[in-house]
Motif scaffolding. Structure first.
Motif, short mmCIF file in Angstrom:
data_model
loop_
_atom_site.label_atom_id
_atom_site.label_comp_id
_atom_site.label_asym_id
_atom_site.label_seq_id
_atom_site.Cartn_x
_atom_site.Cartn_y
_atom_site.Cartn_z
N THR A 122 0.73 -1.18 0.04
CA THR A 122 -0.12 -0.21 -0.08
C THR A 122 0.75 1.32 0.10
O THR A 122 1.89 1.53 0.78
CB THR A 122 -1.13 0.01 1.26
OG1 THR A 122 -0.10 0.14 2.41
CG2 THR A 122 -1.91 -1.16 1.23
N ALA A 126 -12.42 8.99 -9.23
CA ALA A 126 -12.35 7.51 -9.43
C ALA A 126 -12.12 7.18 -10.96
O ALA A 126 -12.69 7.84 -11.83
CB ALA A 126 -13.87 6.96 -9.23
N GLY A 134 -4.70 -1.98 -14.76
CA GLY A 134 -5.44 -1.65 -13.61
C GLY A 134 -5.72 -2.85 -12.88
O GLY A 134 -6.20 -2.56 -11.74
N SER A 135 -5.70 -3.93 -13.33
CA SER A 135 -5.89 -5.17 -12.42
C SER A 135 -5.02 -5.55 -11.61
O SER A 135 -5.16 -6.43 -10.60
CB SER A 135 -6.11 -6.43 -13.69
OG SER A 135 -5.00 -6.66 -14.16
N PHE A 192 -3.85 -3.26 -9.30
CA PHE A 192 -3.90 -2.42 -8.05
C PHE A 192 -5.11 -2.04 -8.21
O PHE A 192 -6.05 -1.93 -8.95
CB PHE A 192 -2.96 -1.27 -8.04
CG PHE A 192 -3.46 -0.23 -9.42
CD1 PHE A 192 -3.98 0.97 -9.10
CD2 PHE A 192 -2.98 -0.34 -10.78
CE1 PHE A 192 -4.36 1.80 -10.04
CE2 PHE A 192 -3.19 0.32 -11.82
CZ PHE A 192 -3.83 1.51 -11.30
N SER A 193 -5.58 -1.44 -6.84
CA SER A 193 -6.73 -0.88 -6.56
C SER A 193 -6.64 0.77 -5.67
O SER A 193 -5.55 0.71 -5.50
CB SER A 193 -7.83 -1.46 -5.62
OG SER A 193 -7.10 -2.12 -4.54
N VAL A 194 -7.48 1.33 -5.86
CA VAL A 194 -7.31 2.91 -5.40
C VAL A 194 -8.63 2.89 -4.52
O VAL A 194 -9.76 2.78 -4.84
CB VAL A 194 -7.15 3.72 -6.47
CG1 VAL A 194 -7.10 5.08 -5.70
CG2 VAL A 194 -6.00 3.63 -7.30
N ASP A 195 -8.25 3.55 -3.12
CA ASP A 195 -9.42 3.75 -2.33
C ASP A 195 -9.46 5.28 -2.44
O ASP A 195 -8.63 6.36 -2.24
CB ASP A 195 -8.84 3.66 -0.93
CG ASP A 195 -10.14 3.94 0.03
OD1 ASP A 195 -11.02 4.76 -0.05
OD2 ASP A 195 -9.97 3.43 1.32
N THR A 196 -10.61 5.75 -3.04
CA THR A 196 -10.85 7.22 -3.73
C THR A 196 -11.19 7.96 -2.44
O THR A 196 -11.36 9.43 -2.59
CB THR A 196 -12.02 7.37 -4.68
OG1 THR A 196 -12.96 6.73 -4.24
CG2 THR A 196 -11.50 6.50 -6.03
N VAL A 210 -3.17 3.52 -2.58
CA VAL A 210 -2.98 2.54 -3.77
C VAL A 210 -2.45 1.33 -3.25
O VAL A 210 -1.52 1.36 -2.61
CB VAL A 210 -2.07 3.08 -4.67
CG1 VAL A 210 -1.91 1.89 -5.83
CG2 VAL A 210 -2.57 4.24 -5.42
N THR A 211 -3.23 0.18 -3.47
CA THR A 211 -2.98 -1.23 -3.04
C THR A 211 -2.46 -2.18 -4.31
O THR A 211 -3.62 -2.25 -5.14
CB THR A 211 -4.10 -1.71 -2.30
OG1 THR A 211 -4.45 -0.74 -0.98
CG2 THR A 211 -3.72 -3.17 -1.54
N ALA A 214 -2.00 -5.52 -6.08
CA ALA A 214 -2.32 -7.00 -5.95
C ALA A 214 -1.13 -7.94 -5.19
O ALA A 214 -0.22 -7.65 -5.65
CB ALA A 214 -2.76 -7.73 -7.06
#
Length: 213
Positions: free
Chosen positions: A111, A134, A148-149, A151-155, A160-161, A163
């Motif tokens: 993260t 977003a 994009g697959s 990582f993910s983003v908490d808006t 940023v997290t 995988a």
């Protein structure tokens, strides 16, 4: 950010004409020999705006009033798009995956906080970005954009997290590009609307102030 925040944006049509920008606090002491000592009171700058300058019609007044009431005046924070500074790059460019360095990989950390750096050869300032838009975040590792697959983003926090299979290796450089909003609140609990004055060209002052992380 506290729970007293609504993940809604101040009407974009109005924000385009809002005045304001970063504010800092500096103490300056003038010495008897004519020199001065300067002390930085705030570690970070804090944005301040006035939405009154965006009001051009009765429809604008109504839209602002409705938004103000929904936020409970100063009670709830909200998103605001700075009309000049709302991207990881300049306002006339498009965000790219190598715009801003956010961290170095260590092989285990997954993260990372989005940040934006302002600077020149003399000094720099690193700003925490908590409210990315977003779908706007692009990430690269050692100059190569990752899908994009991976990582993910908490808006709501700007974190940023990666995988598990895509955690950056030790020594790699992680960059990101994005659009973002500023978390703000109304700085008043009352809006004074005088229609006679408004029709004559005078608009109410509607200050907004940034909510610090």
């Amino acid at each position: 950010m506290s729970a007293s925040f609504h993940e809604v944006r101040f009407p974009l049509r109005l924000s385009l004409s809002v005045s304001g920008g970063p504010v800092r606090r500096t103490d300056i002491v003038n010495l008897s020999n004519g020199r001065e000592n300067r002390n930085q009171r705030w570690r970070n700058s804090r944005r301040s705006y006035d939405a009154g300058s965006a009001l051009r019609s009765v429809a604008d007044l109504y839209e602002l009033t409705a938004f103000f009431e929904a936020r409970g005046g100063e009670l709830y924070g909200f998103r605001f798009r700075d009309p000049v500074d709302f991207k990881s790059c300049g306002p006339l460019a498009e965000p790219g995956p190598t715009d801003q360095r956010i961290a170095s990989g260590d092989g285990s950390t997954a993260t990372f906080q989005l940040v934006k750096t302002y600077g020149d050869p003399a000094a720099s300032f690193v700003r925490t970005i908590e409210k990315p838009v977003a779908g706007s975040v692009r990430v690269s590792v050692d100059g190569v954009e990752i899908p994009g697959s991976d990582f993910s983003v908490d808006t709501t926090t700007g974190i940023v997290t990666f995988a598990a299979a895509a955690i950056p290796a030790a020594g790699t450089e992680i960059f990101a590009g994005f659009s973002f909003d500023v978390p703000v609140r109304f700085a008043i609990d009352r809006i004074d609307i005088n229609m006679k004055a408004f029709n004559a060209g005078s608009v109410p002052s509607v200050p907004l102030t940034e909510i610090m992380p």
